[in-house]
Design an enzyme around this catalytic site. Structure first.
Site, mmCIF file in Angstrom:
data_model
loop_
_atom_site.group_PDB
_atom_site.id
_atom_site.type_symbol
_atom_site.label_atom_id
_atom_site.label_comp_id
_atom_site.label_asym_id
_atom_site.label_seq_id
_atom_site.Cartn_x
_atom_site.Cartn_y
_atom_site.Cartn_z
ATOM 1 N N GLU A 12 9.926 32.133 77.958
ATOM 2 C CA GLU A 12 9.466 32.063 79.346
ATOM 3 C C GLU A 12 9.679 30.679 79.963
ATOM 4 O OE1 GLU A 12 5.630 34.263 79.968
ATOM 5 O OE2 GLU A 12 5.702 34.369 77.789
ATOM 6 N N SER A 138 5.122 38.174 79.609
ATOM 7 C CA SER A 138 6.101 38.417 80.665
ATOM 8 C C SER A 138 7.054 39.569 80.371
ATOM 9 C CB SER A 138 6.917 37.154 80.964
ATOM 10 O OG SER A 138 6.137 36.200 81.623
ATOM 11 N N TYR A 201 9.603 38.714 88.102
ATOM 12 C CA TYR A 201 9.968 37.389 88.579
ATOM 13 C C TYR A 201 11.113 37.336 89.580
ATOM 14 C CZ TYR A 201 6.800 35.921 84.943
ATOM 15 O OH TYR A 201 5.679 35.763 84.176
ATOM 16 N N ARG A 240 -5.761 36.326 83.659
ATOM 17 C CA ARG A 240 -5.410 37.563 84.375
ATOM 18 C C ARG A 240 -5.281 38.687 83.359
ATOM 19 N NH1 ARG A 240 -0.182 37.346 85.534
ATOM 20 N NH2 ARG A 240 0.199 39.204 84.270
ATOM 21 N N ASP A 242 -4.292 42.708 82.573
ATOM 22 C CA ASP A 242 -3.444 43.798 83.053
ATOM 23 C C ASP A 242 -3.950 45.139 82.540
ATOM 24 O OD1 ASP A 242 -1.833 41.833 84.186
ATOM 25 O OD2 ASP A 242 -0.519 41.731 82.435
ATOM 26 N N GLU A 258 -3.527 43.660 78.181
ATOM 27 C CA GLU A 258 -3.601 42.310 77.621
ATOM 28 C C GLU A 258 -4.216 41.359 78.633
ATOM 29 O OE1 GLU A 258 0.225 40.310 77.089
ATOM 30 O OE2 GLU A 258 1.143 41.881 78.317
ATOM 31 N N ASN A 260 -3.767 37.420 80.029
ATOM 32 C CA ASN A 260 -2.884 36.260 80.101
ATOM 33 C C ASN A 260 -3.740 35.041 80.410
ATOM 34 O OD1 ASN A 260 -1.000 34.281 80.920
ATOM 35 N ND2 ASN A 260 0.426 35.840 81.643
ATOM 36 N N GLY A 264 1.238 33.288 85.634
ATOM 37 C CA GLY A 264 2.324 32.665 86.376
ATOM 38 C C GLY A 264 1.873 32.125 87.723
#
Length: 297
Positions: A12, A138, A201, A240, A242, A258, A260, A264
């Site tokens: 990443e 990601s 992205y 964050r 998901d 998961e 994070n 990002g």
């Protein structure tokens, strides 16, 4: 002075370079003195020379988000943003994350770890299922094996020797950001296909509906589950979480994927949108993280 760590060595890296650039610009706009540092093998030496008051950790993926660089920062006694060593390491390991979720009573999909050769030799789980590294983010290296698949997936040579095989959860892709002790909002992520690296992205890769136009009980459950995930993993600062939501099953169809610990911060990223929903500019959001920085846990 704030040192923004970016780049690094993970898959990443390119995302991290963009996150770091955006955060550095935002912090300068808020009046901070900022230096940007591409994290290479001499990062400890460079930080010791610079002696920043705070490190803004904009690294993503392994080494930068899995507890390793956090350990260096604690050894150097430099306050840093986002989660500490333990929470970072725990959240990066998807299977251990699920164990923590289960202990907290949070819903997850069935999964198991399996050897790469075993996964390619035959179905280790009834399709549809997903194969992915258990310690990357990601959507790097994610394979979706459809129900009609004739055989197991052929994994790229870059995939690790042990991977996670997880039952595919149909439905909508939802995500929630936690800042400190509150969940900020829920986004419904719309794509033409799998929410992969490009969808995350590349400009136009996905469309974000924020706040998500979903039933109030599902919206509230996302907020509740994300905050509970943040707490049970021991996160601090911003995280964050998901979800997938099979709307035909109501709240029983809401599954955590998961968490994070370093979301990002690119122009197409989700957490800045949640901050805006809560009334913060991007600069204010970054400044909050700097002021929240600490050395430990």
């Amino acid at each position: 002075m704030v040192a923004v760590l970016k780049g690094g060595f993970s898959a990443e890296r390119e995302v991290s370079l963009v996150s770091g650039r955006e955060c550095a610009a935002a912090l300068r706009g808020e009046g901070y003195e900022v230096i940007e540092l591409d994290a290479s093998r001499d990062v400890a030496e460079r930080l010791a020379e610079i002696a920043p008051g705070v490190v803004f950790n904009a690294l993503h993926g392994r080494w930068g988000e899995d507890g390793c660089v956090q350990g260096i920062l604690e050894w150097l006694k430099i306050p840093y943003t986002h989660s500490g060593v333990l929470a970072s390491a725990l959240a990066m390991d998807k299977e251990k994350t699920k164990e923590a979720y289960r202990a907290a009573g949070l819903p997850v999909a069935d999964s198991r770890l399996a050897g790469k050769d075993e996964v390619m030799a035959g179905h280790v789980m009834a399709p549809p299922y997903v194969v992915k590294p258990y310690n990357e983010g990601s959507s790097v290296g994610v394979y979706l094996v459809h129900e009609e698949a004739n055989g197991p997936p052929v994994l790229d040579a870059s995939m690790p020797d042990v991977v996670m095989v997880e039952a595919f959860v149909p439905g909508r892709e939802l995500t929630t950001t936690v800042m400190g002790d509150r969940a900020l909002g829920v986004t419904d992520i719309l794509t033409d296909g799998w929410y992969d690296y490009d969808a995350k992205y590349k400009a136009g890769g996905s469309r974000h509906v924020c706040p998500a136009e979903i039933p109030a009980e599902i919206y509230d459950a996302c907020l509740d589950y994300a905050l509970r995930a943040h707490v049970c993993l021991g996160c601090r600062g911003v995280s964050r979480t998901d979800f997938r939501w099979d709307e035909g099953r109501g709240q029983n169809g809401l599954i955590l994927l998961e968490t994070n610990t370093q979301p990002g911060m690119t122009p197409t990223s989700l957490s800045p949108e949640h901050a805006a929903l809560a009334g913060m500019t991007f600069g204010q959001f970054c400044a909050w993280m700097v002021e929240d920085a600490s050395c430990g846990r």
